[in-house]
Design a protein around this motif. Structure first.
Motif, PDB file in Angstrom:
ATOM      1  N   VAL A 294      14.836 -26.293   0.625  1.00 22.02           N
ATOM      2  CA  VAL A 294      14.552 -24.677   0.338  1.00 22.02           C
ATOM      3  C   VAL A 294      13.276 -24.585  -0.354  1.00 22.02           C
ATOM      4  O   VAL A 294      13.326 -25.311  -1.409  1.00 22.02           O
ATOM      5  CB  VAL A 294      15.755 -24.056  -0.350  1.00 22.02           C
ATOM      6  N   VAL A 295      12.485 -23.549   0.101  1.00 27.16           N
ATOM      7  CA  VAL A 295      11.537 -23.442  -1.032  1.00 27.16           C
ATOM      8  C   VAL A 295      11.573 -21.715  -0.925  1.00 27.16           C
ATOM      9  O   VAL A 295      11.665 -21.063   0.320  1.00 27.16           O
ATOM     10  CB  VAL A 295      10.001 -23.480  -0.374  1.00 27.16           C
ATOM     11  N   ILE A 296      11.239 -21.140  -2.011  1.00 26.59           N
ATOM     12  CA  ILE A 296      11.044 -19.822  -2.254  1.00 26.59           C
ATOM     13  C   ILE A 296       9.730 -19.514  -2.925  1.00 26.59           C
ATOM     14  O   ILE A 296       9.395 -20.270  -3.648  1.00 26.59           O
ATOM     15  CB  ILE A 296      12.332 -19.219  -3.039  1.00 26.59           C
ATOM     16  N   GLY A 297       9.398 -18.063  -2.513  1.00 26.83           N
ATOM     17  CA  GLY A 297       8.090 -17.921  -3.015  1.00 26.83           C
ATOM     18  C   GLY A 297       8.228 -16.378  -3.398  1.00 26.83           C
ATOM     19  O   GLY A 297       9.005 -15.578  -3.004  1.00 26.83           O
ATOM     20  N   GLN A 298       7.093 -15.933  -4.232  1.00 25.59           N
ATOM     21  CA  GLN A 298       6.899 -14.477  -4.635  1.00 25.59           C
ATOM     22  C   GLN A 298       5.233 -14.086  -4.407  1.00 25.59           C
ATOM     23  O   GLN A 298       4.550 -14.966  -5.141  1.00 25.59           O
ATOM     24  CB  GLN A 298       7.469 -14.289  -6.000  1.00 25.59           C
ATOM     25  N   TYR A 299       5.170 -13.079  -3.654  1.00 25.35           N
ATOM     26  CA  TYR A 299       3.445 -12.679  -3.617  1.00 25.35           C
ATOM     27  C   TYR A 299       2.956 -12.372  -4.690  1.00 25.35           C
ATOM     28  O   TYR A 299       3.645 -11.815  -5.536  1.00 25.35           O
ATOM     29  CB  TYR A 299       3.128 -11.897  -2.292  1.00 25.35           C
TER      30      TYR A 299
END
Length: 476
Positions: A294-299
């Motif tokens: 899993v990779v999570i990101g936030q702009y």
């Protein structure tokens, strides 16, 4: 469609909702305009404000003109449609208001069936669904206490809860008033033409189904990308996040459509049985495997959005490598990648086939450049493409990827229905194939809950607006 015209009443909770304005009012008017609502019908919209029937009808017209310009193409027909629109003021917390609604529904003269065939549509925040269902039951409007015969159905918009526990509570609450065959959990992606065509593409074409397994397919990539941010949904989004907003429903439903086994027939239960089996077979992600899966990101700039916490750890991007541990798919990665403020708005499924056992036409690594693919583009355009390798003109034997493409607009002259057109008709007809069953909802939440538990407060990686998100080199 039903063989005989059926009179019915739709009771719409959320008269002033954005969904009603953008999708439901235009869709119902067009269905009536096209002759699909062949019986007598009423639409009773429920809201908190104090409106007369005439003021509500004026409001509906204004919203259709704003969000669906060009839809009203016959003023006389639209005026006739408006006479079928009614408004009832209801405080959703007060049981006495539901008794008033019940009296309005049953106040019918001259058109039989309007009080006995009832479709309830919950276009409201998910937290209100249990309250509405409980009060419908107490007011005698539930599907299990029908005094005048006919049918009763309820359409529930996603999200169905916020985790497995709340989803089970919601299913129990709705199940106390309606039986499962009366419940239509809507995911508009399942009404899209290309999504519906997955079954046809696989099971009616002999050149694909024999290859649709781990022996021939190397990977499946599902992309659900949007080139805009959260807009005015900060309060909702900061409590929800991308995993729960998109992956739990749209993403996993697309995965199940691609990976399902052939159903025994095309009945709703047979098709949904196979999708449910896929979701049940998905390997759970744990704290031990989360880093590789899993990779999570936030702009950049998300925390400056309205109603978003200054220290928010809510993800606006997620990439998850899923594995379906069954005979057909063991070892094949299914990567779901979804996010806000990405490079473009696109939803597509890419099935990449394994390389030939020996590559005669270049270095071994060149196979990834020309590997055979089936590309199902769901939006913005609706296409199906097949990629294969072909020799580049010239003396040298160099292969390039080329494409054969099928385009719905170019191949069919008649315009297709939008998802809400189709799903509204399906609900009226009682066809549940393109709606989500209770067990699938709970399997999906169990998958997402495990991911969220394994993430354990991880800070999302930042990514630039207009990019494709943070790197997603996931091994599984």
């Amino acid at each position: 469609m039903q063989d005989e015209p059926v009179n019915f009443t739709m009771v719409l909770f959320g008269a002033n909702s954005d969904l009603a304005a953008r999708k439901l009012y235009p869709s119902f008017y067009q269905l009536a305009r096209w002759g699909h609502l062949s019986g007598a019908y009423r639409i009773i919209a429920v809201g908190r404000g104090d409106l007369s029937h005439e003021a509500f009808r004026t409001q509906v017209r204004e919203k259709i003109l704003l969000f669906s310009p060009g839809t009203i193409d016959d003023e006389e027909h639209f005026a006739s449609f408006c006479l079928r629109l009614f408004y009832v003021q209801v405080d959703l917390e007060k049981i006495e208001d539901y008794h008033s609604l019940q009296r309005e529904i049953m106040h019918v003269s001259g058109e039989p069936g309007l009080c006995s065939h009832l479709l309830f549509y919950l276009s409201t925040p998910p937290a209100l669904a249990p309250v509405i269902v409980r009060n419908l039951r107490e007011a005698g409007l539930g599907g299990k206490n029908m005094e005048c015969g006919g049918w009763r159905k309820i359409v529930v918009e996603k999200p169905y809860g916020t985790d497995l526990h709340s989803a089970r509570e919601l299913n129990t609450e709705i199940g106390s008033a309606f039986s499962e065959e009366q419940i239509f959990r809507i995911d508009h992606y399942l009404g899209k033409e290309t999504v519906q065509n997955i079954l046809v593409f696989r099971f009616s074409n002999g050149i694909f189904e024999p290859l649709w397994n781990r022996n021939h397919i190397a990977r499946v990539d599902i992309t659900i990308a949007e080139n805009f941010g959260i807009r005015d949904r900060g309060a909702f989004y900061d409590q929800t996040g991308l995993l729960r907003d998109i992956v739990q429903n749209h993403g996993l439903q697309l995965l199940a459509s691609v990976a399902m086994e052939p159903p025994v027939d095309l009945s709703a239960d047979a098709v949904r049985d196979e999708k449910s089996k896929v979701l049940r077979s998905i390997r759970r992600i744990t704290s031990r495997t989360i880093e590789q899966s899993v990779v999570i990101g936030q702009y950049d700039g998300y925390r400056s959005e309205r109603h978003v916490a200054a220290d928010s750890r809510t993800e606006t991007f997620a990439a998850v490598n899923f594995f379906v541990d069954n005979w057909r798919w063991k070892g094949v990665p299914f990567l779901i990648r979804a996010g806000k403020n990405l490079a473009e708005t696109v939803t597509e499924i890419v099935i990449t086939f394994a390389c030939p056992p020996q590559n005669f036409f270049g270095p071994a690594e060149s196979c990834s450049y020309t590997a055979n693919q089936v590309i199902l583009r769901i939006q913005p355009e609706e296409t199906i493409a097949i990629r294969f390798g072909a020799k580049r003109p010239g003396e040298s034997v160099i292969t390039d990827p080329v494409y054969m493409k099928f385009d719905y607009r170019g191949s069919f002259s008649q315009p297709g229905m939008t998802p809400y057109h189709r799903l509204l008709l399906d609900a009226l007809d009682g066809d549940q194939m393109n709606f989500i069953r209770q067990d699938s909802v709970e399997y999906s939440w169990a998958i997402i809950d495990a991911i969220r538990d394994a993430l354990s407060g991880r800070v999302p990686d930042s990514y630039s607006v207009g990019s494709w998100g943070p790197p997603t080199d996931l091994q599984g």
